[in-house]
Design a protein around this motif. Structure first.
Motif, mmCIF file in Angstrom:
data_model
loop_
_atom_site.group_PDB
_atom_site.id
_atom_site.type_symbol
_atom_site.label_atom_id
_atom_site.label_comp_id
_atom_site.label_asym_id
_atom_site.label_seq_id
_atom_site.Cartn_x
_atom_site.Cartn_y
_atom_site.Cartn_z
ATOM 1 N N MET A 1 8.364 2.800 -3.737
ATOM 2 C CA MET A 1 7.393 2.532 -2.672
ATOM 3 C C MET A 1 8.122 2.200 -1.390
ATOM 4 O O MET A 1 9.071 1.425 -1.407
ATOM 5 N N THR A 2 7.671 2.789 -0.302
ATOM 6 C CA THR A 2 8.304 2.483 0.967
ATOM 7 C C THR A 2 7.811 1.151 1.495
ATOM 8 O O THR A 2 6.730 0.688 1.165
ATOM 9 N N THR A 3 8.599 0.526 2.314
ATOM 10 C CA THR A 3 8.187 -0.723 2.945
ATOM 11 C C THR A 3 8.069 -0.484 4.426
ATOM 12 O O THR A 3 9.005 -0.060 5.089
ATOM 13 N N GLU A 4 6.886 -0.743 4.978
ATOM 14 C CA GLU A 4 6.655 -0.515 6.388
ATOM 15 C C GLU A 4 6.078 -1.778 7.004
ATOM 16 O O GLU A 4 5.308 -2.504 6.377
ATOM 17 N N HIS A 5 6.449 -2.029 8.226
ATOM 18 C CA HIS A 5 5.906 -3.173 8.948
ATOM 19 C C HIS A 5 5.285 -2.633 10.230
ATOM 20 O O HIS A 5 5.935 -2.522 11.261
ATOM 21 N N LEU A 28 -5.010 -5.822 -5.595
ATOM 22 C CA LEU A 28 -4.608 -4.642 -4.819
ATOM 23 C C LEU A 28 -4.482 -5.024 -3.340
ATOM 24 O O LEU A 28 -5.408 -5.602 -2.768
ATOM 25 N N SER A 29 -3.370 -4.676 -2.751
ATOM 26 C CA SER A 29 -3.153 -4.956 -1.327
ATOM 27 C C SER A 29 -2.726 -3.681 -0.612
ATOM 28 O O SER A 29 -1.843 -2.958 -1.103
ATOM 29 N N VAL A 30 -3.357 -3.404 0.527
ATOM 30 C CA VAL A 30 -2.970 -2.274 1.375
ATOM 31 C C VAL A 30 -3.133 -2.693 2.827
ATOM 32 O O VAL A 30 -3.960 -3.548 3.155
ATOM 33 N N ALA A 31 -2.345 -2.076 3.696
ATOM 34 C CA ALA A 31 -2.469 -2.277 5.140
ATOM 35 C C ALA A 31 -2.599 -0.910 5.788
ATOM 36 O O ALA A 31 -1.793 -0.015 5.526
ATOM 37 N N ILE A 32 -3.620 -0.729 6.611
ATOM 38 C CA ILE A 32 -3.873 0.547 7.278
ATOM 39 C C ILE A 32 -3.181 0.532 8.635
ATOM 40 O O ILE A 32 -3.532 -0.270 9.502
ATOM 41 N N PRO A 33 -2.210 1.413 8.854
ATOM 42 C CA PRO A 33 -1.499 1.427 10.148
ATOM 43 C C PRO A 33 -2.427 1.809 11.296
ATOM 44 O O PRO A 33 -3.202 2.773 11.190
ATOM 45 N N ILE A 217 -1.340 7.117 0.938
ATOM 46 C CA ILE A 217 -1.428 6.102 -0.111
ATOM 47 C C ILE A 217 -1.753 6.827 -1.409
ATOM 48 O O ILE A 217 -2.812 7.448 -1.528
ATOM 49 N N ALA A 218 -0.833 6.789 -2.365
ATOM 50 C CA ALA A 218 -1.027 7.453 -3.654
ATOM 51 C C ALA A 218 -1.376 6.402 -4.702
ATOM 52 O O ALA A 218 -0.638 5.425 -4.880
ATOM 53 N N MET A 219 -2.501 6.622 -5.403
ATOM 54 C CA MET A 219 -2.999 5.637 -6.360
ATOM 55 C C MET A 219 -3.062 6.208 -7.772
ATOM 56 O O MET A 219 -3.273 7.403 -7.968
ATOM 57 N N ARG A 220 -2.911 5.314 -8.722
ATOM 58 C CA ARG A 220 -3.116 5.640 -10.129
ATOM 59 C C ARG A 220 -3.592 4.381 -10.845
ATOM 60 O O ARG A 220 -2.997 3.307 -10.688
ATOM 61 N N GLY A 222 -5.934 2.283 -10.383
ATOM 62 C CA GLY A 222 -6.241 1.120 -9.573
ATOM 63 C C GLY A 222 -5.057 0.474 -8.894
ATOM 64 O O GLY A 222 -5.186 -0.619 -8.324
ATOM 65 N N LYS A 223 -3.909 1.115 -8.927
ATOM 66 C CA LYS A 223 -2.703 0.568 -8.301
ATOM 67 C C LYS A 223 -2.146 1.551 -7.286
ATOM 68 O O LYS A 223 -2.296 2.765 -7.435
ATOM 69 N N VAL A 224 -1.500 1.023 -6.258
ATOM 70 C CA VAL A 224 -0.796 1.863 -5.288
ATOM 71 C C VAL A 224 0.581 2.177 -5.866
ATOM 72 O O VAL A 224 1.396 1.278 -6.086
ATOM 73 N N ILE A 225 0.811 3.464 -6.116
ATOM 74 C CA ILE A 225 2.082 3.891 -6.686
ATOM 75 C C ILE A 225 3.135 4.103 -5.595
ATOM 76 O O ILE A 225 4.317 3.812 -5.782
ATOM 77 N N ALA A 226 2.697 4.619 -4.462
ATOM 78 C CA ALA A 226 3.608 4.835 -3.336
ATOM 79 C C ALA A 226 2.799 4.894 -2.057
ATOM 80 O O ALA A 226 1.616 5.248 -2.075
#
Length: 293
Positions: A1-5, A28-33, A217-220, A222-226
């Motif tokens: 998984m990439t790390t982006e800020h 589940l945590s996601v941030a929309i750029p 955002i790739a999911m499987r 219920g989780k973010v895989i990448a």
């Protein structure tokens, strides 16, 4: 998984999502750029539409928080959310007998107040949305008389008419033929580039997602895989893990983005499909099925 800020106005923080007793995602945590196009992809029932519904405040998390501009989205007034988020859910239903023009005009309702009347600006925004989606010539027609593709474009026009900086669309290319799919996706890119709108969409077509998104955002399960730039994260290994599909990933000659080429059972070994077995018509004295008599 990439790390982006990157800056974000919309995020999910440790949310648990589900329907009744069925849990779809936990913690589940996601941030929309901001200012980018984000596509959520994954196999059926992986939780991608559920995540989008939660981000759109159509589904309340069992735990955790969805944040809009740093505040819990469920604590904000509905009208305020509607002026910030434009939402196109899956398979929306129009009121019976409503015309196209009236449905698109409903996109302006969050901007109306008791002391503010309908203005020429509202009319101009509606007309622009209908021109952009190719629905202006349908303005007087009832929505329930349209084809599936026409209805989808009308709903997108209504979402555009909201005039929000954030747009969330769940499978916006459903019911559209290939040419109209590309038109809709090109339109979303125009809105992103020219009007700096943040766009989040669920797509089934991974090649479209890789070509048109800045952030994937790739999911499987219920989780973010990448997550990250499609050129960095879309690999044959990721596709097999997320979709259970063996493939090759090549460079799209048009867009220089990843292009997924499936490896099917009938093409994997020789590159040619095996011929159908011959039918011995003389064995029983009858012509083979489908032969001329």
């Amino acid at each position: 998984m990439t790390t982006e800020h990157t800056p974000t106005r919309l995020a999910a923080d440790q949310v648990t999502l589900g329907y009744d007793q069925l849990e779809v995602a936990r913690d589940l945590s996601v941030a929309i750029p901001d200012g980018r196009i984000t596509c959520i992809v994954g196999a059926n029932a992986c939780g991608k539409s559920t995540l989008l519904r939660a981000l759109a405040r159509l589904l309340r998390p069992a735990s955790g928080t969805v944040l809009l501009d740093g505040e819990s989205i469920h604590r904000l007034p509905t009208r305020e959310v509607a002026t910030k988020l434009g939402i196109l859910p899956q398979s929306p239903i129009a009121p019976e007998g409503i015309t196209v023009a009236d449905l698109v005009a409903r996109g302006r309702y969050p901007h109306q107040k008791w002391f503010r009347q309908w203005t020429g600006t509202d009319e101009a925004i509606i007309t622009k949305a209908m021109i952009a989606t190719g629905t202006l010539d349908l303005a007087r027609r009832p929505v329930d008389e349209l084809s599936g593709g026409q209805r989808q474009r009308v709903w997108i026009a209504m979402t555009l008419a909201q005039g929000t900086d954030l747009m969330l669309l769940d499978e916006p290319t459903t019911y559209l033929d290939l040419a109209h799919q590309v038109e809709v996706l090109d339109l979303l890119v125009d809105l992103n580039v020219d009007e700096h709108r943040t766009v989040v969409l669920v797509l089934h077509d991974l090649n479209h997602a890789a070509r048109y998104s800045d952030h994937l955002i790739a999911m499987r399960d219920g989780k973010v895989i990448a997550h990250g730039d499609p050129t960095e994260i879309v690999t044959a290994e990721l596709v097999e893990h997320v979709f259970g599909l063996r493939c090759r990933v090549e460079l799209d000659p048009v867009s220089d983005t990843p292009m997924v080429i499936p490896i099917g059972r009938h093409r994997a070994r020789t590159g040619r499909r095996a011929p159908a077995p011959a039918v011995n018509a003389e064995s029983n004295g009858h012509a083979p099925i489908g032969a001329d008599r």
